[in-house]
Design an enzyme around this catalytic site. Sequence first.
Site, PDB file in Angstrom:
ATOM      1  N   LYS A  30       0.837  -1.205   0.000  1.00 42.35           N
ATOM      2  CA  LYS A  30       0.000   0.000   0.000  1.00 42.35           C
ATOM      3  C   LYS A  30       0.873   1.257   0.000  1.00 42.35           C
ATOM      4  O   LYS A  30       2.062   1.197   0.325  1.00 42.35           O
ATOM      5  CB  LYS A  30      -0.914  -0.011   1.229  1.00 42.35           C
ATOM      6  CG  LYS A  30      -0.164   0.044   2.563  1.00 42.35           C
ATOM      7  CD  LYS A  30      -1.088  -0.208   3.744  1.00 42.35           C
ATOM      8  CE  LYS A  30      -0.298  -0.164   5.046  1.00 42.35           C
ATOM      9  NZ  LYS A  30      -1.118  -0.593   6.194  1.00 42.35           N
TER      10      LYS A  30
ATOM     11  N   TYR B 158      15.555  30.990   7.802  1.00 45.76           N
ATOM     12  CA  TYR B 158      14.325  31.687   8.193  1.00 45.76           C
ATOM     13  C   TYR B 158      14.279  31.920   9.694  1.00 45.76           C
ATOM     14  O   TYR B 158      14.731  31.090  10.477  1.00 45.76           O
ATOM     15  CB  TYR B 158      13.104  30.848   7.808  1.00 45.76           C
ATOM     16  CG  TYR B 158      12.757  30.921   6.343  1.00 45.76           C
ATOM     17  CD1 TYR B 158      12.369  32.123   5.751  1.00 45.76           C
ATOM     18  CD2 TYR B 158      12.814  29.781   5.555  1.00 45.76           C
ATOM     19  CE1 TYR B 158      12.041  32.173   4.404  1.00 45.76           C
ATOM     20  CE2 TYR B 158      12.483  29.820   4.211  1.00 45.76           C
ATOM     21  CZ  TYR B 158      12.102  31.029   3.637  1.00 45.76           C
ATOM     22  OH  TYR B 158      11.777  31.081   2.317  1.00 45.76           O
TER      23      TYR B 158
HETATM   24  C1  LIG Z   1      -0.355  -1.622   6.845  1.00 49.38           C
HETATM   25  C2  LIG Z   1      -0.940  -2.864   7.357  1.00 49.38           C
HETATM   26  C3  LIG Z   1      -0.142  -4.012   7.551  1.00 49.38           C
HETATM   27  C4  LIG Z   1       1.358  -3.983   7.449  1.00 49.38           C
HETATM   28  O1  LIG Z   1       1.872  -3.550   8.705  1.00 49.38           O
HETATM   29  P1  LIG Z   1       3.421  -3.364   9.008  1.00 49.38           P
HETATM   30  O2  LIG Z   1       3.452  -2.929  10.410  1.00 49.38           O
HETATM   31  O3  LIG Z   1       3.914  -2.335   8.055  1.00 49.38           O
HETATM   32  O4  LIG Z   1       4.072  -4.682   8.768  1.00 49.38           O
HETATM   33  C5  LIG Z   1      -0.770  -5.196   7.900  1.00 49.38           C
HETATM   34  N1  LIG Z   1      -2.115  -5.241   8.094  1.00 49.38           N
HETATM   35  C6  LIG Z   1      -2.905  -4.151   7.957  1.00 49.38           C
HETATM   36  C7  LIG Z   1      -4.365  -4.261   8.195  1.00 49.38           C
HETATM   37  C8  LIG Z   1      -2.343  -2.935   7.597  1.00 49.38           C
HETATM   38  O5  LIG Z   1      -3.128  -1.845   7.473  1.00 49.38           O
END
Ligand SMILES: *Cc1c(COP(=O)(O)O)cnc(C)c1O
Length: 374
Positions: free
Chosen positions: A39, A259
């Site tokens: 993702k 800045y």
């Molecule tokens: C993002 C996600 C993962 C992966 O988690 P990590 O901590 O990056 O390994 C697994 N399950 C769900 C439901 C997620 O949203």
Amino acid sequence: MTSSPAAEATLTINLEAIASNYRLLAAKCPKAQCAAVVKADSYGTGMAQVAPALERADCQTFFVATLKEGLQLRPLLQDQSDIYIFNGLPIGRAALLASNGLRPVLGDMAEVREWAGFCRQHNSPFPAALHFDTGMNRLGLVPAEFADPANDDLFTDFSPALVMSHLACGDTPDHPMNRAQLHHFRQLRQVFPGATACLANSAGIFLGEDYHFDMVRPGIALYGGCPVENTENPMAQVAFLQAQVLKVKTVPKGQPVGYGGNTLMARDSIVATLDVGYADGYHRQLGAGLGHQGASVAFQGQKCPLLGRVSMDLLTVDITDASPAPKRGDLVEIIGSTITIDALASQANTISYEILTSLGRRYARNYQPAKDTS
Ligand SMILES: *Cc1c(COP(=O)(O)O)cnc(C)c1O
């Protein structure tokens, strides 16, 4: 890897490190299938390059967050690879998912009803996953919903190919919620004994075999983040970010930099200006200010602290003590073997996930290929 001299800030993603992280995680779970979470553009590292590399490393199941991500992923993979959409079924989109071979993770009874209706209408049990809520109170079904006899007929139109839940505190191994969620998930999976059961994210893999079930689904560990709080990171570093020195100048004692004008040089200083700023995902919080130290960059293993605030497109760092010192056109390390994503994250009061997913779009990108193991 050798590359032609970079003309700008460059993000290098090592696909071999991702493949070797995948193999290490899969080896930790000998009885379970290892899926991959890709993702958010593979946590900012580039799904178009990363997902095929994972598939070549034998990964067959992929998770994304949204339908749009699933539609982008589908043509990058073989038809037989499975793609699950964590955020489930958007209203009215069942046909779009099914026709693209995408599987929703159903986390609300309204979604289950819509998917079951679609399957009935097409007389085909299109595969989907069910998400059980075992304590996160975010997405997912609670037993009172799916175990209600009034809903029994929904599960004659399709049966879940996969059942999953998500750990709230997996990165804190001693947290009592881990065992509570494990216990709860063990019971719930009995309701659908034919479905692949999946609980563990990256951290969950390191909680031990009890948590592995039939499938694990790591994300951050694939991308080199440390999966368990306050432990040595077993994963190979994936992301390397270098900035280019645009200018080196001497700033006399007492003069300001950047800045706000309130970071005054405590001594005659040599200041290097680099071509990375907060618009590139370098958090403004990493800058140095009145009385607080900022983060550092590194040149040939030597740390060079930030001076003044982070600008939108620029950073200023103190190279007075560096020997050898970087000069105009040299590349300095923003993220790499001296400055890890986890160290940078803790300095920015955040987590490695946010450092990676904020990596900017302006960087030149460079992908180091994975070794061909076939
Ligand atoms: C993002 C996600 C993962 C992966 O988690 P990590 O901590 O990056 O390994 C697994 N399950 C769900 C439901 C997620 O949203």
